[in-house]
Design a protein around this motif. Structure first.
Motif, short mmCIF file in Angstrom:
data_model
loop_
_atom_site.label_atom_id
_atom_site.label_comp_id
_atom_site.label_asym_id
_atom_site.label_seq_id
_atom_site.Cartn_x
_atom_site.Cartn_y
_atom_site.Cartn_z
N ALA A 101 -77.58 9.98 7.18
CA ALA A 101 -77.02 9.11 8.21
C ALA A 101 -77.70 9.34 9.55
CB ALA A 101 -75.51 9.35 8.33
N SER A 102 -77.96 10.60 9.88
CA SER A 102 -78.61 10.92 11.15
C SER A 102 -80.01 10.31 11.23
CB SER A 102 -78.70 12.44 11.33
OG SER A 102 -77.41 13.03 11.32
N PHE A 103 -80.77 10.44 10.15
CA PHE A 103 -82.13 9.89 10.15
C PHE A 103 -82.11 8.37 10.16
CE2 PHE A 103 -83.53 13.92 7.66
CZ PHE A 103 -83.44 14.66 8.83
N ALA A 104 -81.15 7.77 9.45
CA ALA A 104 -81.03 6.31 9.47
C ALA A 104 -80.72 5.83 10.88
CB ALA A 104 -79.93 5.86 8.51
N LEU A 155 -73.13 3.49 1.79
CA LEU A 155 -72.25 2.87 2.77
C LEU A 155 -72.32 3.60 4.11
CD1 LEU A 155 -70.14 0.77 3.50
CD2 LEU A 155 -68.38 2.32 2.59
N THR A 156 -72.28 4.92 4.06
CA THR A 156 -72.37 5.70 5.29
C THR A 156 -73.71 5.50 5.97
OG1 THR A 156 -70.90 7.38 4.35
CG2 THR A 156 -72.19 8.02 6.27
N THR A 157 -74.77 5.46 5.18
CA THR A 157 -76.10 5.22 5.74
C THR A 157 -76.18 3.83 6.38
OG1 THR A 157 -77.06 6.67 4.06
CG2 THR A 157 -78.56 5.20 5.23
N GLY A 158 -75.51 2.86 5.75
CA GLY A 158 -75.46 1.52 6.33
C GLY A 158 -74.72 1.50 7.66
N LYS A 159 -73.63 2.27 7.75
CA LYS A 159 -72.89 2.37 9.01
C LYS A 159 -73.75 3.02 10.09
CE LYS A 159 -68.32 2.71 6.83
NZ LYS A 159 -67.17 3.62 6.55
N ALA A 160 -74.50 4.05 9.69
CA ALA A 160 -75.39 4.71 10.65
C ALA A 160 -76.47 3.77 11.14
CB ALA A 160 -76.02 5.94 10.00
N THR A 161 -76.98 2.93 10.23
CA THR A 161 -77.99 1.94 10.60
C THR A 161 -77.43 0.95 11.62
OG1 THR A 161 -79.05 2.12 8.43
CG2 THR A 161 -79.53 0.14 9.73
N LEU A 176 -69.01 7.95 16.39
CA LEU A 176 -69.71 7.63 15.14
C LEU A 176 -69.72 8.82 14.19
CD1 LEU A 176 -72.85 5.64 16.35
CD2 LEU A 176 -71.00 4.76 14.93
N ALA A 177 -69.80 10.03 14.74
CA ALA A 177 -69.93 11.22 13.90
C ALA A 177 -68.77 11.36 12.92
CB ALA A 177 -70.04 12.47 14.77
N ASP A 178 -67.60 10.87 13.32
CA ASP A 178 -66.42 11.00 12.45
C ASP A 178 -66.55 10.20 11.16
OD1 ASP A 178 -65.25 12.60 14.38
OD2 ASP A 178 -64.23 10.92 15.36
N ILE A 179 -67.41 9.17 11.15
CA ILE A 179 -67.52 8.32 9.96
C ILE A 179 -68.88 8.44 9.28
CG2 ILE A 179 -65.84 6.65 10.83
CD1 ILE A 179 -68.18 4.83 11.59
N LEU A 180 -69.71 9.38 9.74
CA LEU A 180 -71.07 9.47 9.21
C LEU A 180 -71.32 10.77 8.44
CD1 LEU A 180 -73.20 8.02 12.16
CD2 LEU A 180 -72.21 6.83 10.20
N GLY A 181 -70.27 11.38 7.92
CA GLY A 181 -70.45 12.64 7.21
C GLY A 181 -70.93 12.49 5.78
N LEU A 198 -88.06 1.15 5.98
CA LEU A 198 -88.16 2.55 6.40
C LEU A 198 -86.91 3.33 6.03
CD1 LEU A 198 -89.65 2.16 10.00
CD2 LEU A 198 -90.74 3.41 8.15
N ILE A 199 -85.77 2.78 6.37
CA ILE A 199 -84.50 3.46 6.13
C ILE A 199 -84.24 3.60 4.63
CG2 ILE A 199 -81.99 3.26 6.41
CD1 ILE A 199 -82.64 1.88 9.13
N SER A 200 -84.56 2.56 3.87
CA SER A 200 -84.34 2.60 2.42
C SER A 200 -85.19 3.67 1.75
CB SER A 200 -84.63 1.23 1.80
OG SER A 200 -83.82 0.23 2.37
N ILE A 201 -86.48 3.71 2.10
CA ILE A 201 -87.38 4.71 1.51
C ILE A 201 -86.96 6.11 1.94
CG2 ILE A 201 -89.76 5.54 1.40
CD1 ILE A 201 -90.66 2.64 1.81
N MET A 202 -86.65 6.26 3.23
CA MET A 202 -86.20 7.56 3.73
C MET A 202 -84.98 8.04 2.98
SD MET A 202 -83.54 8.96 5.62
CE MET A 202 -82.85 7.50 6.39
N TYR A 203 -84.02 7.14 2.75
CA TYR A 203 -82.79 7.52 2.09
C TYR A 203 -83.07 8.08 0.69
CZ TYR A 203 -78.23 7.14 -0.17
OH TYR A 203 -77.08 7.41 -0.87
N VAL A 204 -83.92 7.39 -0.05
CA VAL A 204 -84.24 7.85 -1.41
C VAL A 204 -84.94 9.21 -1.37
CG1 VAL A 204 -85.61 7.35 -3.47
CG2 VAL A 204 -84.36 5.50 -2.33
N LEU A 205 -85.91 9.36 -0.48
CA LEU A 205 -86.65 10.61 -0.40
C LEU A 205 -85.75 11.77 0.00
CD1 LEU A 205 -90.00 9.49 1.30
CD2 LEU A 205 -89.62 10.04 -1.11
N VAL A 206 -84.89 11.55 0.98
CA VAL A 206 -84.02 12.64 1.45
C VAL A 206 -82.98 12.99 0.39
CG1 VAL A 206 -82.30 13.28 3.20
CG2 VAL A 206 -84.41 12.12 3.88
N ARG A 207 -82.45 11.98 -0.28
CA ARG A 207 -81.48 12.26 -1.35
C ARG A 207 -82.10 13.12 -2.44
NH1 ARG A 207 -76.16 12.02 -1.78
NH2 ARG A 207 -76.22 11.09 -3.86
#
Length: 374
Positions: free
Chosen positions: A89-92, A54-60, A44-49, A127-136
């Motif tokens: 991606a890691s947090f998602a 989209l990457t966050t969705g893959k991580a989810t 998974l790490a190869d596609i989550l950089g 959770l993932i959506s809010i986290m993504y916005v805050l981390v970005r």
């Protein structure tokens, strides 16, 4: 005498919760073992950089498929991050693998009902959506790049797994493993490996849940949790619910009976669902975040995750209130009746799960004897 009566009732409630939860836990652990054996997380790490949606969705999606306990999820998260996955991606992945997995959902449904299950599923994506916005918006990039370098350096010095990670994998395809004795032996090994990771947390959660229902008067919870009549009081409930989960020292599976006890004791919907969300920042898990990422990064993660969990719980309370989906609360007497031993779907699934566990144990023993003879 009253103390021993309450203690007996608490132990009976804990035992009843254990009985109700046994087959969901064993079934969920089997699914976890299947996925742990058949899917290679490190690819998974190869596609989550990337840091994009989209990457966050893959991580989810990867987190949902990982089906890990809290400790295992964090171990996989640090592996992904170390190998190049972005923080988002890691947090998602962490949120998905502890809030959107099958075994947790089955357990929530068995102990709390479909409303809490739906709130957990919808809330997991929130959770993932809010986290993504805050981390970005707020990520201290250099701090986390330094953490990545430190993790890589630690791995070079000691390549052994830092914490709970998958123990047995194979190069065969999933279909080959599912149709061979060796494949099922690996699945059986991972099954008991996963059980070994979660059973203490689960048993502690059942014990604490029974004692809470039996010993803690409803007035205590009423003093801690305001009546959820408006946004302010609902937010206060969510904050206290997350704090209860943080201080529980319990992982995701153990948090569910703990949350069920809070619900029976009079805690609000937002407070209960917030407690379930909080497993990723409980005290022992925070210690692992610090160990992997350093204390500054762990503090950042705590603040972001805490804010995310509170916001999601508040939104779930508001949404389910509007839809009139908040379930009626069971009394202690009703809860005891719910936990009674009887011939029903639960008893049938429990017997089947125990038989399946015995078969898997025989496979492990057989494989162990074969290795010793070799």
């Amino acid at each position: 005498m009253a103390f021993f009566d309450a203690l007996t009732q608490g132990l009976l409630i804990g035992l009843g919760l254990f009985y109700k939860a046994l087959w969901p836990i064993l079934f969920g652990v089997l699914l976890t073992a299947l996925i742990e054996t058949l899917i290679d997380h490190e690819r998974l790490a190869d596609i989550l950089g990337g840091r994009d949606l989209l990457t966050t969705g893959k991580a989810t999606a990867g987190g949902i498929a990982s089906s890990a306990c809290t400790f295992g999820a964090l171990s996989i998260t640090q592996t992904l991050f170390k190998k190049g996955a972005s923080a988002e991606a890691s947090f998602a992945f962490s949120f998905a693998s502890t809030n959107l997995v099958i075994e947790l959902g089955i357990l929530i449904y068995a102990l709390l009902g479909w409303q809490f299950l739906l709130a957990e599923l919808i809330g997991g994506f929130v959770l993932i959506s809010i986290m993504y916005v805050l981390v970005r918006l707020t990520l201290p990039k250099q701090l986390f790049e330094d953490a990545r370098k430190r993790l890589r350096q630690q791995y070079e010095e000691d390549p052994a797994p830092v914490a709970f990670s998958r123990q047995v994998t194979a190069d065969e395809s999933w279909s080959q493993q599912l149709t061979s004795r060796e494949g099922w032996s690996r699945i059986a090994y991972n099954y008991f490996h996963t059980l070994g990771k979660i059973y203490k947390s689960a048993l502690f959660g059942f014990l604490i849940a029974g004692l809470i229902v039996s010993f803690v008067p409803p007035e205590v919870w009423a003093s801690l949790f305001m009546e959820p009549t408006g946004l302010l009081s609902i937010t206060e409930n969510a904050v206290v619910g997350v704090l209860a989960g943080v201080l529980s020292f319990i992982g995701s599976i153990g948090n569910v009976p703990f949350a069920a006890a809070l619900w029976v004791s009079g805690v609000s919907f937002a407070g209960v669902i917030a407690c379930i969300y909080a497993d990723l920042i409980s005290v022992p898990i925070l210690n692992l975040w610090k160990k992997f990422f350093g204390w500054k990064a762990a503090l950042y993660i705590f603040v972001i995750f805490f804010s995310t969990m509170v916001a999601s719980a508040v939104l779930m309370e508001q949404l389910f209130s509007v839809l009139d989906w908040i379930p009626p609360r069971l009394s202690v007497e009703g809860f005891m009746s719910f936990l009674e031993l009887k011939v029903d779907f639960t008893s049938i699934m429990t017997v089947l799960s125990l038989v399946g566990t015995a078969v898997l144990y025989a496979l492990v023993r057989s494989a162990s004897r074969g290795d010793n003879e070799a």
